[in-house]
Design a protein around this motif. Structure first.
Motif, PDB file in Angstrom:
ATOM      1  N   GLN A   1      22.636 -13.513 -39.110  1.00  0.00           N
ATOM      2  CA  GLN A   1      21.483 -13.335 -39.892  1.00  0.00           C
ATOM      3  C   GLN A   1      20.975 -14.318 -41.037  1.00  0.00           C
ATOM      4  O   GLN A   1      21.836 -14.123 -42.024  1.00  0.00           O
ATOM      5  N   PRO A   2      20.536 -15.446 -40.795  1.00  0.00           N
ATOM      6  CA  PRO A   2      20.332 -16.413 -42.139  1.00  0.00           C
ATOM      7  C   PRO A   2      19.370 -15.839 -43.094  1.00  0.00           C
ATOM      8  O   PRO A   2      18.542 -15.045 -42.920  1.00  0.00           O
ATOM      9  N   ILE A   3      20.019 -16.006 -44.435  1.00  0.00           N
ATOM     10  CA  ILE A   3      19.080 -15.320 -45.544  1.00  0.00           C
ATOM     11  C   ILE A   3      18.604 -16.528 -46.413  1.00  0.00           C
ATOM     12  O   ILE A   3      19.262 -17.392 -46.498  1.00  0.00           O
ATOM     13  N   SER A   4      17.403 -16.371 -46.633  1.00  0.00           N
ATOM     14  CA  SER A   4      16.785 -17.600 -47.354  1.00  0.00           C
ATOM     15  C   SER A   4      16.146 -16.903 -48.797  1.00  0.00           C
ATOM     16  O   SER A   4      15.878 -17.632 -49.637  1.00  0.00           O
ATOM     17  N   SER A   5      15.926 -15.418 -48.804  1.00  0.00           N
ATOM     18  CA  SER A   5      15.287 -14.975 -50.187  1.00  0.00           C
ATOM     19  C   SER A   5      16.613 -14.156 -50.935  1.00  0.00           C
ATOM     20  O   SER A   5      17.609 -13.884 -50.632  1.00  0.00           O
ATOM     21  N   PRO A   6      15.887 -13.809 -52.062  1.00  0.00           N
ATOM     22  CA  PRO A   6      17.111 -13.203 -52.946  1.00  0.00           C
ATOM     23  C   PRO A   6      17.546 -11.891 -52.450  1.00  0.00           C
ATOM     24  O   PRO A   6      18.787 -11.477 -52.647  1.00  0.00           O
ATOM     25  N   THR A   7      16.712 -11.245 -51.810  1.00  0.00           N
ATOM     26  CA  THR A   7      17.268  -9.771 -51.106  1.00  0.00           C
ATOM     27  C   THR A   7      16.963 -10.025 -49.540  1.00  0.00           C
ATOM     28  O   THR A   7      16.190 -10.726 -49.209  1.00  0.00           O
ATOM     29  N   PHE A   8      17.737  -9.099 -48.864  1.00  0.00           N
ATOM     30  CA  PHE A   8      17.703  -8.886 -47.321  1.00  0.00           C
ATOM     31  C   PHE A   8      18.048  -7.535 -47.036  1.00  0.00           C
ATOM     32  O   PHE A   8      18.470  -6.792 -47.789  1.00  0.00           O
ATOM     33  N   MET A   9      17.284  -7.385 -45.880  1.00  0.00           N
ATOM     34  CA  MET A   9      17.650  -6.069 -45.218  1.00  0.00           C
ATOM     35  C   MET A   9      18.748  -6.120 -44.271  1.00  0.00           C
ATOM     36  O   MET A   9      18.578  -6.794 -43.327  1.00  0.00           O
ATOM     37  N   PRO A  10      19.982  -5.507 -44.338  1.00  0.00           N
ATOM     38  CA  PRO A  10      20.967  -5.871 -43.477  1.00  0.00           C
ATOM     39  C   PRO A  10      20.547  -5.165 -41.913  1.00  0.00           C
ATOM     40  O   PRO A  10      19.927  -4.292 -41.980  1.00  0.00           O
ATOM     41  N   LEU A  11      20.973  -5.852 -41.012  1.00  0.00           N
ATOM     42  CA  LEU A  11      20.786  -5.375 -39.571  1.00  0.00           C
ATOM     43  C   LEU A  11      21.641  -4.150 -39.322  1.00  0.00           C
ATOM     44  O   LEU A  11      23.017  -3.888 -39.835  1.00  0.00           O
ATOM     45  N   VAL A  12      21.208  -3.258 -38.693  1.00  0.00           N
ATOM     46  CA  VAL A  12      22.059  -2.027 -38.410  1.00  0.00           C
ATOM     47  C   VAL A  12      22.363  -1.604 -36.998  1.00  0.00           C
ATOM     48  O   VAL A  12      23.557  -1.465 -36.696  1.00  0.00           O
TER      49      VAL A  12
END
Length: 720
Positions: free
Chosen positions: A192-203
């Motif tokens: 999961q590439p992350i570009s924002s300060p927060t992210f929703m983890p994959l479940v």
């Protein structure tokens, strides 16, 4: 306007990176191709693309990059990823944990790939995970830096250059850029590439096997397989010269990642190049924030600059030939001193002392103990003698400095305040003026108007060069290796000649002894001097430049570079000078004891001896020498004597008599019983602040009067 074909833009970028060259003496130099080779071999991590180079080849591309920077960062990254295999000439031996992890996964895939079944795209490695380079842009050189308040909604998404002073820098922390998950049922990996300060983890596992079997495999984060980058937040504030009348300085958050971190410290003046972006909030924060959006600058470059100009500091150093030519000029010491605030009339010795304050002495750390090298000076004087002007000039020319006033600063504002970190919510320390001026100068005006409680905060800084804090559960020691230049008025507004020096100054002895030089500037009535001063001031008002003098003042930038070169020298005091320095100090103590109760009531302690050593090493640094010489010690003692003589009243001063008579009195005291060594007498006279010409004149006059005789070899003076 037709839509942009980004595939075509990528081809342009590839051609630029491979074909761009600059001409040099050795022929064509392929600037970016060489850097791509270094990146392919893991010898370089960041690639800085200069928009001036792109503009030479394609003006439209350069303009498009400055208008849509973030998109072009990804285009350049894709182009470089495709070009790197062409520039790889050998296998990379040094591998990090992520390399081993990816290599192992690829090996497993090859072993188990029996069929050509389509794989989920999220299970293929994202390019952000494999890349080991960062792309940054440097704005065109003709683009002028802008103040913080000029960056507005029009700048969103564009490459901007902001000038300001760093007020806060967080510590560097890791931030996740690619999250790697492992399924507990099928063992498949998801990214999961992350570009924002927060992210929703994959479940839930998105792999084909789990979807087909409906086994509902849960994902667990693999820290070792994830990719992290360095992350730091800076707070920059407008410089004083950019704030409009009646406004307070504005500030901006600068987010630095990767190789751009650790480029600036609080107190540095910087040029920050980056992309101006809105901060995306999610969840509860977005609800509370409403339609408003916070903004920040995503940094591409952070460069320190001088306080007075907008030129970059990097690579601007004087060559060895220039330094040697400057330091060997005739009367160079006087020329440098007169170049300090040439618009201010007179004060020659004070300017020499301020020059030594800028250069500083040498720190000494014998067996864990620390003896400071920074020089502290107190200017005390009548109103209207240009004390504040001298302070503001030193504040401008010093590479690191803070300017504050007595009433406008508190003890906490000078040392450190406990603040709540807006990101983590923890209690943190925020440095005050003395911490921000670390390894620089702190100018404090109206020193006498400061509250006694606030003034005690300076005591530790002036000798130990540290600030000890025990507040809100934080116990620490901060560095404050700072030279203090203070200006104050006497207790009665003007200096009262009927009262002693202590009654006029009215500062505690513990504080006064920490100043290496205490200078009293008197506004005396003298018709000839008043005429010259008035002519000087009117000339400066008329022409906005200092009147012609015997020295052509040096350029401010040249002086700054020369002082920076001097600070790199570490001169030592030879053993041969020990007896001379000890003798001078003992004589000063003797005179202070003999004059107790008289006009001269200055405090002479062991700190006075250390002050002589500091001034001597500063003079040696100014000459770019590695060893202190006897002339340096004599000049240091002369400055000490001149600062003490400034406290005397004319009626009490030995200067009120003719200098020749005063020199005779000194030599008469030295006679044992009727002879005096010529060199010893000369050194004592020069240390008292008299000139060699006055000494020679005294010898000739009293020899004509048959008071004494000087032998042929001029080694001995004998009284008749």
């Amino acid at each position: 306007m037709p839509p942009t074909d980004y595939q075509e833009e990528k081809e342009k970028v590839k051609r630029f990176l491979t074909d761009y060259y600059s001409d040099s003496d050795e022929g064509k130099v392929f600037t970016y191709a060489q850097q791509l080779t270094s990146i392919a071999h893991r010898e370089q991590q960041e690639l800085v693309i200069d928009l001036d180079d792109i503009e030479e080849v394609d003006v439209e591309l350069a303009e498009a990059i400055s208008q849509n920077t973030r998109r072009y960062v990804s285009i350049f990254s894709d182009a470089i990823s495709e070009l790197l295999p062409l520039y790889k000439q050998r296998e990379v031996t040094a591998k990090d944990a992520l390399d081993v992890y990816i290599e192992h996964r690829l090996l497993l895939r090859q072993q188990h790939r029996g069929d050509s079944a389509p794989r989920d795209p999220r299970n293929i490695y994202p390019p952000e995970l494999i890349r080991r380079f960062e792309v940054y842009f440097k704005q065109k050189s003709r683009f002028r830096p802008q103040p913080v308040r000029k960056i507005n909604a029009d700048s969103i998404g564009k490459l901007s250059v902001v000038r300001g002073i760093v007020t806060r820098a967080t510590e560097v922390k890791p931030v996740m850029t690619v999250a790697t998950y492992t399924c507990d049922q099928c063992g498949a990996e998801s990214y999961q590439p992350i570009s924002s300060p927060t992210f929703m983890p994959l479940v839930m596992c998105p792999s084909e096997e789990c979807q087909k079997n409906k086994s509902g495999g849960r994902l667990y984060l693999q820290t070792r397989g994830s990719k992290f980058m360095k992350y730091q937040e800076l707070k920059i504030q407008e410089c004083n010269d950019q704030v409009p009348v009646g406004n307070i300085p504005r500030s901006m958050t600068v987010v630095a990642r990767g190789e751009v971190t650790r480029q600036a410290m609080p107190g540095d003046h910087v040029l920050a190049t980056g992309v101006y972006l809105p901060m995306a909030r999610t969840g509860f924060r977005q609800i509370t924030q409403g339609l408003l959006s916070e903004t920040f600058l995503e940094a591409h470059r952070v460069v320190r600059v001088k306080k007075t100009d907008e030129a970059e500091e990097e690579g601007v150093e004087l060559s060895q030939e220039e330094i040697t030519a400057l330091s060997h000029e005739e009367d160079f010491y006087e020329k440098l001193a007169s170049s300090l605030a040439p618009e201010i009339y007179g004060h020659e010795d004070i300017k020499k002392a301020l020059l030594l304050l800028l250069v500083g002495g040498v720190d000494c750390t014998p067996h864990g103990m620390k003896i400071r090298g920074s020089i502290n000076i107190l200017l005390m004087g009548d109103p209207g003698v240009a004390k504040s002007q001298l302070l503001s000039y030193i504040d401008r020319i010093a590479p690191r400095s803070q300017y504050t006033t007595g009433r406008g600063s508190s003890g906490v504002g000078l040392t450190a305040a406990v603040m709540k970190d807006p990101i983590t919510g923890e209690m943190t320390l925020e440095g005050g003026a003395l911490v921000l001026a670390d390894q620089g100068v702190c100018c404090i005006d109206e020193f006498d108007k400061m509250m006694d409680g606030d003034r005690t905060a300076i005591h530790e800084v002036m000798e130990q060069q540290t600030i000890s804090i025990a507040k809100a559960g934080i116990m620490t020691t901060l560095n404050a290796r700072v030279s203090i230049l203070a200006a104050a008025n006497p207790a009665f507004g003007r200096y009262n000649i009927k009262k002693s020096a202590e009654a006029n100054i009215q500062l505690p002895a513990a504080l006064l002894s920490r100043f290496d030089l205490l200078w009293l500037i008197r506004d005396k009535c003298d018709s000839e001097n008043d005429l010259r001063l008035a002519q000087h001031v009117t000339y400066v008002h008329q022409h906005s430049v200092q009147p012609p003098s015997q020295f052509e003042p040096l350029d401010t930038k040249l002086m700054s570079h020369y002082i920076a070169a001097c600070k790199r020298k570490q001169p030592v005091i030879p053993a041969s000078l020990t007896d001379h320095i000890v003798g001078v100090y003992v004589q000063m103590r003797k005179e202070a004891r003999a004059d107790r109760g008289g006009a001269n009531q200055t405090f002479t302690s062991a700190r006075t001896l250390l002050a002589i050593l500091r001034l001597s090493t500063a003079l040696a640094r100014l000459r770019m020498a590695d060893v202190v010489e006897i002339e340096d010690v004599n000049e240091a003692v002369r400055l000490m004597e001149m600062s003490k003589h400034s406290l005397y009243d004319d009626e009490h001063s030995s200067r009120s008599a003719r200098p020749i008579d005063a020199i005779y009195s000194i030599i008469r005291e030295m006679a044992d019983p009727d002879t005096v060594r010529f060199d010893n007498a000369r050194q004592r006279i020069l240390a008292k602040g008299y000139t060699p010409d006055q000494y020679e004149e005294c010898l000739d006059e009293y020899e004509r009067l048959n008071v004494w005789q000087v032998n042929q070899s001029r080694t001995r003076i004998t009284f008749i």
